[in-house]
Enzyme design. Sequence first.
Site, PDB file in Angstrom:
ATOM      1  N   GLU A 187      69.710 134.608  26.160  1.00  0.00           N
ATOM      2  CA  GLU A 187      69.851 135.704  27.133  1.00  0.00           C
ATOM      3  C   GLU A 187      68.491 136.130  27.676  1.00  0.00           C
ATOM      4  OE1 GLU A 187      71.206 135.420  24.154  1.00  0.00           O
ATOM      5  OE2 GLU A 187      73.014 136.632  23.918  1.00  0.00           O
ATOM      6  N   GLU A 197      63.973 127.582  20.053  1.00  0.00           N
ATOM      7  CA  GLU A 197      63.433 127.904  18.733  1.00  0.00           C
ATOM      8  C   GLU A 197      62.056 127.291  18.540  1.00  0.00           C
ATOM      9  OE1 GLU A 197      66.479 126.826  15.890  1.00  0.00           O
ATOM     10  OE2 GLU A 197      67.773 128.462  16.581  1.00  0.00           O
ATOM     11  N   CYS A 231      68.189 141.506  22.897  1.00  0.00           N
ATOM     12  CA  CYS A 231      68.669 141.035  24.208  1.00  0.00           C
ATOM     13  C   CYS A 231      69.383 142.160  24.943  1.00  0.00           C
ATOM     14  CB  CYS A 231      69.601 139.838  24.050  1.00  0.00           C
ATOM     15  SG  CYS A 231      68.724 138.348  23.545  1.00  0.00           S
ATOM     16  N   ASN A 273      68.772 129.131  24.015  1.00  0.00           N
ATOM     17  CA  ASN A 273      67.839 129.549  22.959  1.00  0.00           C
ATOM     18  C   ASN A 273      66.790 128.472  22.716  1.00  0.00           C
ATOM     19  OD1 ASN A 273      70.066 128.097  21.875  1.00  0.00           O
ATOM     20  ND2 ASN A 273      69.698 128.895  19.826  1.00  0.00           N
ATOM     21  N   CYS A 294      72.267 139.795  20.618  1.00  0.00           N
ATOM     22  CA  CYS A 294      71.532 140.581  19.625  1.00  0.00           C
ATOM     23  C   CYS A 294      70.974 141.858  20.260  1.00  0.00           C
ATOM     24  CB  CYS A 294      70.416 139.751  18.998  1.00  0.00           C
ATOM     25  SG  CYS A 294      68.939 139.610  20.022  1.00  0.00           S
ATOM     26  N   CYS A 344      65.877 134.056  22.314  1.00  0.00           N
ATOM     27  CA  CYS A 344      67.319 133.919  22.555  1.00  0.00           C
ATOM     28  C   CYS A 344      67.587 133.456  23.988  1.00  0.00           C
ATOM     29  CB  CYS A 344      68.013 135.264  22.382  1.00  0.00           C
ATOM     30  SG  CYS A 344      68.003 135.908  20.708  1.00  0.00           S
TER      31      CYS A 344
HETATM   32  N1  THU Z   1      70.525 133.662  19.544  1.00  0.00           N
HETATM   33  C1  THU Z   1      70.641 133.763  20.908  1.00  0.00           C
HETATM   34  O1  THU Z   1      70.236 132.865  21.662  1.00  0.00           O
HETATM   35  N2  THU Z   1      71.191 134.890  21.410  1.00  0.00           N
HETATM   36  C2  THU Z   1      71.607 135.949  20.664  1.00  0.00           C
HETATM   37  O2  THU Z   1      71.953 136.990  21.209  1.00  0.00           O
HETATM   38  C3  THU Z   1      71.655 135.845  19.219  1.00  0.00           C
HETATM   39  C4  THU Z   1      70.984 134.664  18.616  1.00  0.00           C
HETATM   40  C5  THU Z   1      69.898 132.454  19.002  1.00  0.00           C
HETATM   41  C6  THU Z   1      68.566 132.707  18.350  1.00  0.00           C
HETATM   42  C7  THU Z   1      68.470 131.541  17.399  1.00  0.00           C
HETATM   43  O3  THU Z   1      67.925 130.436  18.114  1.00  0.00           O
HETATM   44  C8  THU Z   1      69.906 131.223  17.043  1.00  0.00           C
HETATM   45  O4  THU Z   1      70.709 131.886  17.998  1.00  0.00           O
HETATM   46  C9  THU Z   1      70.303 131.655  15.645  1.00  0.00           C
HETATM   47  O5  THU Z   1      70.030 133.003  15.458  1.00  0.00           O
END
Ligand code: THU
Length: 162
Positions: free
Chosen positions: A75, A64, A115, A62, A112, A73
Amino acid sequence: MINHEIKISFKEYQSLKELDKPDYDLCLDAVMAMENSHSPYSKFRVGAALRLQSGTIVYGSNQENVAYPSGLCAERVALFHCGAYYPNDPIEAMAVTAWSGKFEILQPVASCGACLQVLAEYEKKQNKPIEIILFTNNGPAWVMTSVESLLPFLFFESRLKS
Ligand code: THU
């Protein structure tokens, strides 16, 4: 009124060691991918590793951003990398793991909805299901044979036609 029920099935492994070797190795790759997570805001690190039919491994974590919605994310970072670099090498499996600096994650974290929708797109594109392995450090691993287990009502192309 008709009451419908949809059943989904997935396998639970108490330890990663119960997985077959390629899937076990892919989990280690997901842990490695997590190293490059850029998550100063959530402190929630996610790593994803994809195994392609050729044996190539693609990593994602991930990423940010201070403008929160601009982040992505793990994925989708990995999936879009595959789409851009290996468009003709089908994705066999995706392993995903997460780690939080604030609390212990005891159960695998499901990807999520956004994804899953992207995963569904690549399944349709390659016309082959993608195995999904969700796991945590010291916890169980959940294995699904296709995104359809996690998104049974997925939006697909034929819905755009009458
Ligand atoms: N996140 C992912 O990388 N994958 C997911 O399927 C759910 C959430 C990350 C996004 C963000 O950087 C952190 O988790 C908190 O939501």
